[in-house]
Design a protein around this motif. Structure first.
Motif, PDB file in Angstrom:
ATOM      1  N   ALA A 166      -3.681   4.071   0.795  1.00  0.00           N
ATOM      2  CA  ALA A 166      -4.087   3.132  -0.255  1.00  0.00           C
ATOM      3  C   ALA A 166      -3.322   1.813  -0.200  1.00  0.00           C
ATOM      4  N   ASP A 167      -2.308   1.727   0.644  1.00  0.00           N
ATOM      5  CA  ASP A 167      -1.515   0.508   0.806  1.00  0.00           C
ATOM      6  C   ASP A 167      -2.001  -0.227   2.055  1.00  0.00           C
ATOM      7  N   GLY A 168      -2.922  -1.148   1.875  1.00  0.00           N
ATOM      8  CA  GLY A 168      -3.492  -1.862   3.008  1.00  0.00           C
ATOM      9  C   GLY A 168      -2.476  -2.619   3.838  1.00  0.00           C
ATOM     10  N   TRP A 169      -1.395  -3.049   3.220  1.00  0.00           N
ATOM     11  CA  TRP A 169      -0.372  -3.797   3.964  1.00  0.00           C
ATOM     12  C   TRP A 169       0.388  -2.906   4.935  1.00  0.00           C
ATOM     13  N   SER A 170       0.325  -1.580   4.760  1.00  0.00           N
ATOM     14  CA  SER A 170       1.013  -0.667   5.682  1.00  0.00           C
ATOM     15  C   SER A 170       0.179  -0.355   6.924  1.00  0.00           C
ATOM     16  N   TYR A 171      -1.071  -0.776   6.946  1.00  0.00           N
ATOM     17  CA  TYR A 171      -2.019  -0.424   8.004  1.00  0.00           C
ATOM     18  C   TYR A 171      -1.457  -0.689   9.409  1.00  0.00           C
ATOM     19  N   ALA A 172      -0.859  -1.834   9.631  1.00  0.00           N
ATOM     20  CA  ALA A 172      -0.345  -2.167  10.962  1.00  0.00           C
ATOM     21  C   ALA A 172       0.837  -1.295  11.356  1.00  0.00           C
ATOM     22  N   ALA A 173       1.501  -0.686  10.386  1.00  0.00           N
ATOM     23  CA  ALA A 173       2.653   0.163  10.697  1.00  0.00           C
ATOM     24  C   ALA A 173       2.231   1.518  11.249  1.00  0.00           C
ATOM     25  N   TRP A 174       1.036   1.966  10.919  1.00  0.00           N
ATOM     26  CA  TRP A 174       0.642   3.295  11.401  1.00  0.00           C
ATOM     27  C   TRP A 174      -0.581   3.307  12.303  1.00  0.00           C
ATOM     28  N   VAL A 175      -1.383   2.249  12.342  1.00  0.00           N
ATOM     29  CA  VAL A 175      -2.568   2.225  13.206  1.00  0.00           C
ATOM     30  C   VAL A 175      -2.205   1.607  14.552  1.00  0.00           C
ATOM     31  N   VAL A 176      -2.247   2.422  15.588  1.00  0.00           N
ATOM     32  CA  VAL A 176      -1.906   1.962  16.932  1.00  0.00           C
ATOM     33  C   VAL A 176      -2.889   0.879  17.368  1.00  0.00           C
TER      34      VAL A 176
ATOM     35  N   ASP B 287      -7.667  -7.412  -2.771  1.00  0.00           N
ATOM     36  CA  ASP B 287      -6.992  -6.838  -3.929  1.00  0.00           C
ATOM     37  C   ASP B 287      -7.564  -5.482  -4.326  1.00  0.00           C
ATOM     38  N   GLU B 288      -8.829  -5.247  -4.017  1.00  0.00           N
ATOM     39  CA  GLU B 288      -9.495  -4.013  -4.414  1.00  0.00           C
ATOM     40  C   GLU B 288      -9.232  -2.846  -3.464  1.00  0.00           C
ATOM     41  N   TRP B 289      -8.564  -3.087  -2.335  1.00  0.00           N
ATOM     42  CA  TRP B 289      -8.317  -2.042  -1.340  1.00  0.00           C
ATOM     43  C   TRP B 289      -7.738  -0.816  -2.022  1.00  0.00           C
ATOM     44  N   PRO B 290      -8.237   0.369  -1.764  1.00  0.00           N
ATOM     45  CA  PRO B 290      -9.233   0.837  -0.809  1.00  0.00           C
ATOM     46  C   PRO B 290     -10.618   1.098  -1.409  1.00  0.00           C
ATOM     47  N   ALA B 291     -11.047   0.311  -2.356  1.00  0.00           N
ATOM     48  CA  ALA B 291     -12.388   0.485  -2.932  1.00  0.00           C
ATOM     49  C   ALA B 291     -13.449   0.254  -1.854  1.00  0.00           C
ATOM     50  N   PRO B 292     -14.566   0.978  -1.905  1.00  0.00           N
ATOM     51  CA  PRO B 292     -15.630   0.756  -0.925  1.00  0.00           C
ATOM     52  C   PRO B 292     -16.028  -0.718  -0.861  1.00  0.00           C
TER      53      PRO B 292
END
Length: 147
Positions: free
Chosen positions: A20-30, A40-45
């Motif tokens: 649910a923390d979109g800013w963390s995406y680059a830390a775990w997605v290779v 701001d609505e992340w992770p809303a569809p």
């Protein structure tokens, strides 16, 4: 379709907080080099992360959007990296019967040149990448659980 699973030593809510923390995406997605913005609505569809993929200076700017989000344990994404194409990704988060969390990740190319690669070859490339992706997700979620 590439499917990987991992048991994590934390509770499902710890994993879901990372997702649910979109800013963390680059830390775990290779392959994601940086995050440029997160709706701001992340992770809303329909919400999106603007990211860059690749290695500097050869970065591609594109987006990942939420197809569906169930805060009880399911996130479906559409990741874009044109000109390579688009991928559909499903992350399922469930309690493990013996404690901890079971995470399942399913990914496949759905548009672009990636769909021209035979499925066994796509899986051969995606499985090791996604094993590492779930390893990184586990490190972050397990660290959060100890705080």
């Amino acid at each position: 379709m590439a499917t990987v699973t991992r048991r994590m030593r934390c509770e499902p809510h710890d994993v879901l907080e990372v997702l649910a923390d979109g800013w963390s995406y680059a830390a775990w997605v290779v392959g994601t080099a940086r995050i440029r913005s997160v709706d701001d609505e992340w992770p809303a569809p329909g919400s999106r992360i603007a990211h860059s993929v690749g290695l500097w200076p050869a970065l591609l700017d594109d987006t990942t959007s939420v197809v569906s989000w169930d805060p009880a344990g399911r996130l479906e994404l559409r990741a874009r990296a044109w000109p390579a194409g688009e991928a559909q990704i499903l992350l399922e988060v469930r309690p493990h019967p013996d404690g901890g969390t079971w995470v399942r990740m399913v990914e496949d190319a759905v548009r672009g040149v990636g769909t021209l690669v035979p499925r066994p070859l796509r899986s051969a490339a995606l499985v090791p990448r996604n094993v590492e992706t779930l390893r990184r997700l586990a490190y972050i979620a397990e660290d959060r659980s100890t705080r």
